[in-house]
Enzyme design. Structure first.
Site, PDB file in Angstrom:
ATOM      1  N   ARG A  89      -8.040 -49.920  19.725  1.00 30.99           N
ATOM      2  CA  ARG A  89      -7.747 -48.483  19.805  1.00 30.99           C
ATOM      3  C   ARG A  89      -6.804 -48.130  18.647  1.00 30.99           C
ATOM      4  O   ARG A  89      -5.874 -48.883  18.340  1.00 30.99           O
ATOM      5  CB  ARG A  89      -7.084 -48.110  21.135  1.00 30.99           C
ATOM      6  CG  ARG A  89      -8.047 -48.068  22.316  1.00 30.99           C
ATOM      7  CD  ARG A  89      -9.061 -46.911  22.238  1.00 30.99           C
ATOM      8  NE  ARG A  89      -9.986 -46.887  23.358  1.00 30.99           N
ATOM      9  CZ  ARG A  89     -11.207 -47.426  23.338  1.00 30.99           C
ATOM     10  NH1 ARG A  89     -11.645 -48.054  22.267  1.00 30.99           N
ATOM     11  NH2 ARG A  89     -11.987 -47.336  24.399  1.00 30.99           N
ATOM     12  N   GLU A 126      -8.658 -40.271  15.404  1.00 27.45           N
ATOM     13  CA  GLU A 126     -10.115 -40.285  15.210  1.00 27.45           C
ATOM     14  C   GLU A 126     -10.844 -39.178  15.961  1.00 27.45           C
ATOM     15  O   GLU A 126     -11.959 -38.815  15.596  1.00 27.45           O
ATOM     16  CB  GLU A 126     -10.701 -41.654  15.595  1.00 27.45           C
ATOM     17  CG  GLU A 126     -10.647 -41.976  17.077  1.00 27.45           C
ATOM     18  CD  GLU A 126     -11.319 -43.323  17.400  1.00 27.45           C
ATOM     19  OE1 GLU A 126     -10.963 -44.321  16.776  1.00 27.45           O
ATOM     20  OE2 GLU A 126     -12.175 -43.346  18.301  1.00 27.45           O
ATOM     21  N   HIS A 158     -15.777 -46.268  14.522  1.00 27.88           N
ATOM     22  CA  HIS A 158     -15.898 -46.656  15.934  1.00 27.88           C
ATOM     23  C   HIS A 158     -17.339 -47.046  16.284  1.00 27.88           C
ATOM     24  O   HIS A 158     -17.961 -46.464  17.170  1.00 27.88           O
ATOM     25  CB  HIS A 158     -15.412 -45.522  16.856  1.00 27.88           C
ATOM     26  CG  HIS A 158     -14.851 -46.030  18.146  1.00 27.88           C
ATOM     27  ND1 HIS A 158     -13.683 -45.578  18.698  1.00 27.88           N
ATOM     28  CD2 HIS A 158     -15.302 -46.990  19.006  1.00 27.88           C
ATOM     29  CE1 HIS A 158     -13.448 -46.202  19.833  1.00 27.88           C
ATOM     30  NE2 HIS A 158     -14.416 -47.075  20.034  1.00 27.88           N
TER      31      HIS A 158
END
Ligand code: NAD
Length: 334
Positions: free
Chosen positions: A234, A263, A295
């Site tokens: 993360r 993000e 991601h």
């Protein structure tokens, strides 16, 4: 169940439709993220299905409950985006996909590491331009290096095994030690010791109040010069400002990230015609030794199949009203 999917991409629709014939649920796919502007789409659904950047904070959960939503199925493993206390107060059930393909994420961490170590991203572009010079492409061996893995759950464990296979000395830190990994040769150390001894550090712990900005000026100061940092977990595990400073001083020698602190406003969208307003990611992209992916570590055929199957199983269990295998419950210290 009547389920509203948020943040849907074409690959989500394909994998869920593939596994749907065996199921009785009515799935409606919405492309936008779930936020205060799109929440009205949830009206009339008993369940919503969300992904990593759908913020499920107090305000959104309260509104969802007012709209009649009873369940939230996350098609991801991490649940740091959910205010579990509020969900529990509102009686909302939360289920997740705890492990869909740990190897998919671990292999992406390896892909980031190997791309940085051998500069294959640069070589690819050069060769396509008929530039066969190899000047400036000197890399480093991963074999023989000391790799420190933070978090040895499903993904961290898979990554430890990969790194052992390559011939690294593997150190680990977790709040629980894994006996299988120890028997394979992984050494658990206190976190500060791991920082001090590792040449490569890969993050695989969840984002919690304890792990927020785990990589910060203090922890960076304890690390070896030119340490390689990999983060597929993360974004907010890393204090981006501090890492930019460390990159400037070559304290961090290479940085590979699949996740980024801010993000939510960027990832999963095609912004190629937009002006990039995020100064931090813009700065990160100027470094020759930084590799960023948006991601995508989870994005393999095998992982998508598992996400669809387990999410549909979670929906079956919610519909049946019994025991929930993958429920995420609020615990007072979370
Ligand atoms: P997991 O729950 O199996 O493992 C997490 C491990 O972290 C556990 O062993 C736990 O004990 C440990 N941990 C918890 N708090 C810690 C702390 N303070 N310090 C050190 N270790 C701690 O989870 P997983 O499936 O291995 O996933 C790890 C993370 O990867 C998830 O939380 C998620 O954020 C991220 N993830 C990213 C992607 C992606 O596409 N980039 C995909 C899936 C998961």
């Amino acid at each position: 169940m009547r389920v509203a999917f948020f943040s849907t991409k074409s690959y989500d629709k394909e994998s869920f439709k593939h596994y749907l014939p065996d199921h009785t649920h009515e799935l409606t796919f919405f492309e936008p993220n779930l936020d205060s502007k799109t929440i009205a789409l949830a009206a009339g659904f008993d369940t919503i299905c969300s992904f990593v950047n759908d913020l499920l904070d107090e305000k959104i959960l309260t509104k969802l409950s007012e709209l009649g939503v009873k369940n939230i199925v996350l098609r991801c493993a991490g649940y740091n985006q959910v205010d579990l206390k509020k969900a529990s107060e509102l009686g909302l059930k939360i289920c997740r996909v705890p492990a869909y393909s740990p190897e998919a994420v671990a292999e992406h961490a390896l892909a980031l590491l190997m791309t940085l170590s051998r500069k294959t991203h640069k070589a690819y572009n050069r060769v396509r331009d008929n530039n066969f010079s190899i000047d400036g492409l000197t890399g480093f061996n991963i074999h023989g290096k000391t790799a420190g893995i933070i978090g040895t759950g499903a993904i961290g464990k898979a990554f430890c095994k990969i790194m052992l296979g390559i011939g690294c000395k593997v150190l680990a830190y977790d709040i629980y030690e894994n006996e299988e990994l120890k028997s394979l040769g992984v050494t658990y150390l206190p976190r500060e010791e791991l920082f001090a001894q590792s040449e490569i550090i890969s993050l695989h712990c969840p984002l919690t109040p304890e792990t927020f900005h785990l990589i910060n000026p203090k922890s960076l100061s304890k690390m070896k010069d030119e340490v390689v940092l990999i983060n597929t977990s993360r974004g907010a595990l890393i204090d981006t400002k501090a890492v930019i400073k460390a990159l400037k001083k070559r304290k961090v020698g290479n940085l590979g990230i699949d996740v980024y602190e801010q993000e939510e406003d960027l990832f999963f969208q095609n912004l190629s015609e937009e002006i990039l307003l995020d100064e931090q990611i813009a700065r990160l992209m100027t470094f020759p030794n930084v590799l960023i992916t948006g991601h995508q570590a989870f994005l393999t055929n095998e992982a998508l199949a598992q996400i669809a199957k387990i999410t549909l199983q979670n929906l079956d269990e919610l519909a049946a009203g019994g025991e929930l295998t993958n429920e995420v419950k609020w615990k007072s210290k979370e």
